[in-house]
Design a protein around this motif. Structure first.
Motif: not given
Length: 366
Positions: A256-266
């Motif tokens: 599984x991905x070890x780190x996912x980027x925290x993206x902006x919501x709409x």
């Protein structure tokens, strides 16, 4: 006896005790010199380690095999060691100020057989720079690829994956990056005596008996310019005389991905655009564009986080089975492998199925 006389007597007694104690300590500390030689050739051993056991007080022998140590206790052991020789422990004596030490070759290590390009030879006769990894060492690694199983097993060899996709080949370089030809630093791979350009990663790690790496330029004397970047010699397993042996190994894991980027919501994205417009108005002193007039960021909600739709946990299944045995005239080794590695990215994955057989038979008398 008055108090003053008693005090002087006590001070005199303490002084005498300290003097005797310091004299004893000085008597127990001595200097020792000696020479380390090879027992068979009687030649000096250069660079041998000479150490007082249990301490950091030590030195190495010079070009003539000589050494000198100071602050040596009268009791203890002198440990002498060198690569390829059996270590020796020499008990120290207060009356001994010079020693002559004869080291004996470690025949068990020097008689170990090493695979080289033109056959096999013993370590003590080997002059080239080599590294070796046995199949048992590879078996301790959970990696499902040969390149991954070799990572961190040998010094002076860089093994990097070309990408993070399942089934991606590894890039191997020996002694850094070469400049021969087009600058390709890949070494020559030889499997059971046959040079191969591809197929390194298609091997089953469980089928490997040993991996030997020829690092220096002496390999070019055997394989020519193709060995300019070194040679990797892979020996696969073979059958042996005896009853049939069956081995089955199955592993399952999940990635599984070890780190996912925290993206902006709409909503956050629209708010950032409107804030950028207002900042531009304040800087320019003019009217802002009317493109976003009347928009409410809260109307856009969370939106779609495409990372959640592209990446996910991915299982990996690897099954290996082999059978080996034989008689005095026939040896056999049969193996099969199935690998199913799903990728953590959408529509990526790798599947591999293989079968290998090695049969050696004596069809006639010599």
């Amino acid at each position: 006896m008055n108090k003053k006389t008693k005090l002087l007597s006590i001070l005199g007694l303490v002084t005498a005790i300290l003097f005797l104690f310091s004299s004893e300590v000085l008597a127990q500390s001595l200097s020792i010199s000696g020479k380390v030689i090879d027992k068979n050739s009687q030649e000096p051993v250069i660079g041998a380690s000479v150490l007082i056991e249990g301490t950091s007080n030590g030195t190495i022998t010079d070009l003539d095999g000589n050494f000198m140590l100071s602050n040596v206790p009268s009791k203890g052991n002198l440990v002498v060691s060198y690569i390829g020789y059996v270590s020796q422990e020499i008990p120290l004596k207060s009356s001994q100020t010079n020693v002559r030490i004869q080291l004996v070759e470690d025949t068990q290590a020097l008689d170990e057989v090493v695979v080289v390009g033109y056959g096999t030879m013993k370590k003590k006769d080997l002059l080239g720079a080599t590294s070796m990894v046995s199949g048992d060492q590879l078996a301790t690694n959970s990696s499902i690829s040969v390149g991954g199983a070799l990572q961190g097993k040998m010094s002076g060899i860089n093994i990097l994956s070309s990408s993070g996709f399942p089934g991606a080949e590894t890039s191997i370089s020996i002694r850094g990056v070469g400049t021969f030809g087009n600058g390709d630093a890949s070494p020559l791979v030889v499997i059971d005596g046959i040079p191969v350009d591809q197929g390194f990663e298609t091997l089953n790690p469980s089928d490997i008996e040993s991996v030997n790496v020829l690092k220096d330029a002496s390999s070019a004397a055997i394989y020519g310019s193709r060995a300019a970047n070194g040679v990797i010699l892979i020996t696969t397993k073979k059958g042996a005389e005896g009853k049939a042996k069956v081995s089955l190994n199955a592993t399952w894991g999940i990635q599984k991905p070890s780190h996912m980027m925290d993206l902006l919501s709409a909503e956050e994205f629209v708010s950032a655009i409107l804030e950028m417009r207002d900042n531009k108005k304040a800087i320019d002193g003019g009217n802002p564009t009317t493109k976003y007039d009347g928009l409410n960021p809260a109307d856009f909600g969370v939106g779609t986080n495409w990372g959640d739709h592209i990446y996910s946990s991915a299982p990996t299944l690897n099954i290996n089975a082999n059978i080996s045995g034989g008689t005095d005239k026939l040896h056999y080794y049969l193996s099969a492998e199935y690998l199913n590695q799903e990728g953590i990215a959408l529509n990526t994955g790798y599947q591999k199925a293989g079968f290998r057989s090695n049969i050696e038979a004596q069809v006639s008398k010599m």
